[in-house]
Scaffold this motif. Structure first.
Motif, PDB file in Angstrom:
ATOM      1  N   ARG A  87       0.699  -4.883   4.093  1.00  0.00           N
ATOM      2  CA  ARG A  87       0.638  -3.782   3.116  1.00  0.00           C
ATOM      3  C   ARG A  87      -0.812  -3.341   2.906  1.00  0.00           C
ATOM      4  O   ARG A  87      -1.096  -2.147   2.813  1.00  0.00           O
ATOM      5  CB  ARG A  87       1.267  -4.218   1.787  1.00  0.00           C
ATOM      6  CG  ARG A  87       2.744  -4.573   1.873  1.00  0.00           C
ATOM      7  CD  ARG A  87       3.658  -3.405   2.085  1.00  0.00           C
ATOM      8  NE  ARG A  87       3.595  -2.447   1.002  1.00  0.00           N
ATOM      9  CZ  ARG A  87       4.443  -1.411   0.867  1.00  0.00           C
ATOM     10  NH1 ARG A  87       5.412  -1.212   1.761  1.00  0.00           N
ATOM     11  NH2 ARG A  87       4.323  -0.576  -0.127  1.00  0.00           N
ATOM     12  N   GLU A  88      -1.731  -4.305   2.852  1.00  0.00           N
ATOM     13  CA  GLU A  88      -3.153  -3.948   2.703  1.00  0.00           C
ATOM     14  C   GLU A  88      -3.669  -3.204   3.923  1.00  0.00           C
ATOM     15  O   GLU A  88      -4.426  -2.251   3.806  1.00  0.00           O
ATOM     16  CB  GLU A  88      -3.983  -5.222   2.500  1.00  0.00           C
ATOM     17  CG  GLU A  88      -3.940  -5.736   1.077  1.00  0.00           C
ATOM     18  CD  GLU A  88      -4.910  -6.889   0.846  1.00  0.00           C
ATOM     19  OE1 GLU A  88      -4.582  -7.729   0.006  1.00  0.00           O
ATOM     20  OE2 GLU A  88      -5.969  -6.949   1.518  1.00  0.00           O
ATOM     21  N   ALA A  92      -2.172   2.877   1.149  1.00  0.00           N
ATOM     22  CA  ALA A  92      -1.229   3.481   0.195  1.00  0.00           C
ATOM     23  C   ALA A  92      -0.233   4.400   0.896  1.00  0.00           C
ATOM     24  O   ALA A  92      -0.535   4.987   1.935  1.00  0.00           O
ATOM     25  CB  ALA A  92      -2.007   4.260  -0.860  1.00  0.00           C
ATOM     26  N   THR A  93       0.961   4.540   0.283  1.00  0.00           N
ATOM     27  CA  THR A  93       2.030   5.382   0.833  1.00  0.00           C
ATOM     28  C   THR A  93       1.517   6.789   1.140  1.00  0.00           C
ATOM     29  O   THR A  93       1.804   7.347   2.205  1.00  0.00           O
ATOM     30  CB  THR A  93       3.194   5.474  -0.181  1.00  0.00           C
ATOM     31  OG1 THR A  93       3.569   4.148  -0.550  1.00  0.00           O
ATOM     32  CG2 THR A  93       4.380   6.207   0.402  1.00  0.00           C
ATOM     33  N   ASN A  94       0.786   7.362   0.189  1.00  0.00           N
ATOM     34  CA  ASN A  94       0.191   8.689   0.395  1.00  0.00           C
ATOM     35  C   ASN A  94      -1.187   8.510   1.043  1.00  0.00           C
ATOM     36  O   ASN A  94      -2.083   7.932   0.430  1.00  0.00           O
ATOM     37  CB  ASN A  94       0.057   9.394  -0.960  1.00  0.00           C
ATOM     38  CG  ASN A  94      -0.409  10.824  -0.798  1.00  0.00           C
ATOM     39  OD1 ASN A  94      -0.891  11.213   0.269  1.00  0.00           O
ATOM     40  ND2 ASN A  94      -0.254  11.610  -1.846  1.00  0.00           N
ATOM     41  N   ASN A  97      -4.431   8.774  -0.767  1.00  0.00           N
ATOM     42  CA  ASN A  97      -4.871   7.679  -1.647  1.00  0.00           C
ATOM     43  C   ASN A  97      -5.199   6.401  -0.875  1.00  0.00           C
ATOM     44  O   ASN A  97      -5.505   5.377  -1.491  1.00  0.00           O
ATOM     45  CB  ASN A  97      -3.774   7.348  -2.669  1.00  0.00           C
ATOM     46  CG  ASN A  97      -3.388   8.543  -3.502  1.00  0.00           C
ATOM     47  OD1 ASN A  97      -4.233   9.388  -3.789  1.00  0.00           O
ATOM     48  ND2 ASN A  97      -2.129   8.637  -3.877  1.00  0.00           N
ATOM     49  N   ALA A  98      -5.098   6.435   0.444  1.00  0.00           N
ATOM     50  CA  ALA A  98      -5.278   5.213   1.235  1.00  0.00           C
ATOM     51  C   ALA A  98      -6.766   4.891   1.401  1.00  0.00           C
ATOM     52  O   ALA A  98      -7.600   5.788   1.564  1.00  0.00           O
ATOM     53  CB  ALA A  98      -4.622   5.383   2.611  1.00  0.00           C
ATOM     54  N   THR A 102      -7.838   1.719   6.573  1.00  0.00           N
ATOM     55  CA  THR A 102      -6.405   1.408   6.649  1.00  0.00           C
ATOM     56  C   THR A 102      -5.737   2.285   7.715  1.00  0.00           C
ATOM     57  O   THR A 102      -6.266   3.324   8.115  1.00  0.00           O
ATOM     58  CB  THR A 102      -5.712   1.625   5.286  1.00  0.00           C
ATOM     59  OG1 THR A 102      -5.843   3.008   4.921  1.00  0.00           O
ATOM     60  CG2 THR A 102      -6.323   0.747   4.204  1.00  0.00           C
ATOM     61  N   ASP A 120       8.033  -4.861   1.816  1.00  0.00           N
ATOM     62  CA  ASP A 120       7.271  -4.921   0.561  1.00  0.00           C
ATOM     63  C   ASP A 120       7.317  -6.284  -0.130  1.00  0.00           C
ATOM     64  O   ASP A 120       6.682  -6.471  -1.161  1.00  0.00           O
ATOM     65  CB  ASP A 120       7.713  -3.804  -0.390  1.00  0.00           C
ATOM     66  CG  ASP A 120       9.188  -3.854  -0.726  1.00  0.00           C
ATOM     67  OD1 ASP A 120       9.839  -4.884  -0.432  1.00  0.00           O
ATOM     68  OD2 ASP A 120       9.703  -2.873  -1.297  1.00  0.00           O
TER      69      ASP A 120
END
Ligand code: ATP
Ligand code: MG
Length: 140
Positions: A87-88, A92-94, A97-98, A102, A120
């Motif tokens: 996940r890291e 982020a999904t958007n 915002n990542a 990443t 998740d």
């Protein structure tokens, strides 16, 4: 921490865009071992089943259409703390915002076309691994 497994999908945008190799390389650089993987075209029923938790969300039909528009690569990944670390590594999904470095920051187009899925939680990972892979696939 002992080794843990998680489930990932390189989504249709990234496969069609020729980003699968770069994403796999980045995952290996971050310490993930590829246990097994398969390129496949998801059916509508398979995509709906996989994302069933989101079936009441306004974006559900669009998400299913996206996930079935072209081939995906489904992956079983292994490393210490794999669920949290994937996940890291995804961000982020958007993608707006990542965080820097990443996968979504580097390769994603939008909040929907965000190039990679990662389980998740450990319980979700177990269910998702079993949804796509057999015991024999995972015995590698
Ligand atoms: P994934 O489950 O694919 O790893 P995630 O856990 O970061 O992503 P979820 O909230 O589980 O995000 O959403 C599942 C997927 O649905 C997202 O990855 C994205 O492709 C799509 N999605 C989520 N929110 C939106 C939205 N607001 N508009 C359009 N698509 C969305
Ligand atoms: Mg999710």
């Amino acid at each position: 921490m002992s080794l843990e497994r998680t489930f990932s999908i390189i989504k249709p945008d990234a496969v069609a865009g020729g980003k699968a190799g770069a994403i796999l390389a980045l995952l290996e650089e971050r310490g993930f071992r590829i246990v097994t993987m398969r390129k496949m075209l998801l059916s509508q029923a398979q995509a709906e089943g996989f994302y069933a938790v989101h079936r009441e969300r306004p974006f559900f039909q669009s998400l299913v259409k996206f996930m079935t528009e072209g081939p995906v690569i489904v992956l079983a990944l292994e490393r210490a703390d794999a669920v949290k670390m994937l996940r890291e590594t995804m961000g982020a999904t958007n993608p707006a915002n990542a965080a820097e470095g990443t996968i979504r920051k580097r390769f994603a187009e939008s909040i929907e076309r965000n190039c990679i899925h990662g389980s998740d939680a450990p319980e979700t990972a177990a269910v998702e691994l079993a949804y796509f892979f057999s015991t024999l696939d995972l015995a590698i």
